[in-house]
Design a protein around this motif. Structure first.
Motif, PDB file in Angstrom:
ATOM      1  N   UNK A 124       0.792  -1.230   0.000  1.00  0.00           N
ATOM      2  CA  UNK A 124       0.000   0.000   0.000  1.00  0.00           C
ATOM      3  C   UNK A 124       0.822   1.277   0.000  1.00  0.00           C
ATOM      4  N   UNK A 125       2.134   1.183  -0.066  1.00  0.00           N
ATOM      5  CA  UNK A 125       2.954   2.385   0.068  1.00  0.00           C
ATOM      6  C   UNK A 125       2.714   3.381  -1.070  1.00  0.00           C
ATOM      7  N   UNK A 126       2.808   2.953  -2.317  1.00  0.00           N
ATOM      8  CA  UNK A 126       2.654   3.852  -3.465  1.00  0.00           C
ATOM      9  C   UNK A 126       1.202   4.307  -3.637  1.00  0.00           C
ATOM     10  N   UNK A 127       0.207   3.399  -3.562  1.00  0.00           N
ATOM     11  CA  UNK A 127      -1.182   3.886  -3.674  1.00  0.00           C
ATOM     12  C   UNK A 127      -1.570   4.874  -2.576  1.00  0.00           C
ATOM     13  N   UNK A 128      -0.983   4.723  -1.379  1.00  0.00           N
ATOM     14  CA  UNK A 128      -1.313   5.649  -0.295  1.00  0.00           C
ATOM     15  C   UNK A 128      -0.838   7.066  -0.590  1.00  0.00           C
ATOM     16  N   UNK A 129       0.245   7.198  -1.303  1.00  0.00           N
ATOM     17  CA  UNK A 129       0.716   8.535  -1.668  1.00  0.00           C
ATOM     18  C   UNK A 129      -0.343   9.246  -2.502  1.00  0.00           C
ATOM     19  N   UNK A 130      -0.857   8.550  -3.506  1.00  0.00           N
ATOM     20  CA  UNK A 130      -1.866   9.152  -4.367  1.00  0.00           C
ATOM     21  C   UNK A 130      -3.195   9.367  -3.644  1.00  0.00           C
ATOM     22  N   UNK A 131      -3.578   8.427  -2.786  1.00  0.00           N
ATOM     23  CA  UNK A 131      -4.812   8.604  -2.010  1.00  0.00           C
ATOM     24  C   UNK A 131      -4.704   9.774  -1.043  1.00  0.00           C
ATOM     25  N   UNK A 132      -3.531   9.974  -0.457  1.00  0.00           N
ATOM     26  CA  UNK A 132      -3.331  11.122   0.423  1.00  0.00           C
ATOM     27  C   UNK A 132      -3.413  12.433  -0.349  1.00  0.00           C
ATOM     28  N   UNK A 133      -2.841  12.465  -1.546  1.00  0.00           N
ATOM     29  CA  UNK A 133      -2.915  13.676  -2.375  1.00  0.00           C
ATOM     30  C   UNK A 133      -4.365  13.987  -2.718  1.00  0.00           C
ATOM     31  N   UNK A 134      -5.130  12.961  -3.090  1.00  0.00           N
ATOM     32  CA  UNK A 134      -6.542  13.162  -3.414  1.00  0.00           C
ATOM     33  C   UNK A 134      -7.312  13.649  -2.192  1.00  0.00           C
ATOM     34  N   UNK A 135      -7.033  13.073  -1.036  1.00  0.00           N
ATOM     35  CA  UNK A 135      -7.733  13.486   0.186  1.00  0.00           C
ATOM     36  C   UNK A 135      -7.385  14.924   0.563  1.00  0.00           C
ATOM     37  N   UNK A 136      -6.132  15.318   0.391  1.00  0.00           N
ATOM     38  CA  UNK A 136      -5.729  16.696   0.703  1.00  0.00           C
ATOM     39  C   UNK A 136      -6.406  17.681  -0.236  1.00  0.00           C
ATOM     40  N   UNK A 137      -6.421  17.365  -1.517  1.00  0.00           N
ATOM     41  CA  UNK A 137      -7.084  18.246  -2.500  1.00  0.00           C
ATOM     42  C   UNK A 137      -8.567  18.330  -2.202  1.00  0.00           C
ATOM     43  N   UNK A 138      -9.181  17.204  -1.898  1.00  0.00           N
ATOM     44  CA  UNK A 138     -10.603  17.183  -1.584  1.00  0.00           C
ATOM     45  C   UNK A 138     -10.902  18.048  -0.357  1.00  0.00           C
ATOM     46  N   UNK A 139     -10.061  17.944   0.667  1.00  0.00           N
ATOM     47  CA  UNK A 139     -10.252  18.753   1.878  1.00  0.00           C
ATOM     48  C   UNK A 139     -10.046  20.243   1.609  1.00  0.00           C
ATOM     49  N   UNK A 140      -9.058  20.564   0.768  1.00  0.00           N
ATOM     50  CA  UNK A 140      -8.803  21.970   0.437  1.00  0.00           C
ATOM     51  C   UNK A 140      -9.949  22.581  -0.361  1.00  0.00           C
ATOM     52  N   UNK A 141     -10.508  21.820  -1.269  1.00  0.00           N
ATOM     53  CA  UNK A 141     -11.580  22.354  -2.116  1.00  0.00           C
ATOM     54  C   UNK A 141     -12.931  22.410  -1.402  1.00  0.00           C
ATOM     55  N   UNK A 142     -13.247  21.370  -0.653  1.00  0.00           N
ATOM     56  CA  UNK A 142     -14.580  21.299  -0.041  1.00  0.00           C
ATOM     57  C   UNK A 142     -14.601  21.553   1.453  1.00  0.00           C
ATOM     58  N   UNK A 143     -13.449  21.716   2.051  1.00  0.00           N
ATOM     59  CA  UNK A 143     -13.380  22.046   3.473  1.00  0.00           C
ATOM     60  C   UNK A 143     -13.562  20.865   4.295  1.00  0.00           C
TER      61      UNK A 143
END
Length: 80
Positions: free
Chosen positions: A61-80
């Motif tokens: 899960x090391x590499x997929x977690x990097x991308x999932x974390x990026x998606x979660x950060x972007x999602x949090x930044x855009x939608x709060x």
């Protein structure tokens, strides 16, 4: 409020926590180091199975977690 996003976020945080556990610095203090999971004969114990699960999650899960974390950060930044 309990939503699907909070469930996904909680599971992402737990996966992150499992991936950053260091065997020699943290797990060995509690007797869960690499040598603790070495058993020659017989069925593996629950402790051995948990250690194998931690190692497997860390490996796969090391590499997929990097991308999932990026998606979660972007999602949090855009939608709060």
């Amino acid at each position: 409020m309990f939503t699907l996003w909070t469930l996904i976020e909680a599971s992402l945080l737990c996966l992150n926590a499992v991936c950053i556990l260091h065997e020699e610095r943290f797990l060995a203090k509690f007797g869960w180091g690499r040598q603790a999971g070495q058993q020659d004969f017989g069925a593996p114990t629950a402790k051995d199975q948990v250690l194998n699960l931690i190692r497997s999650i860390r490996t796969v899960a090391k590499i997929p977690l990097i991308f999932l974390n990026i998606i979660a950060i972007i999602f949090k930044l855009l939608l709060g």
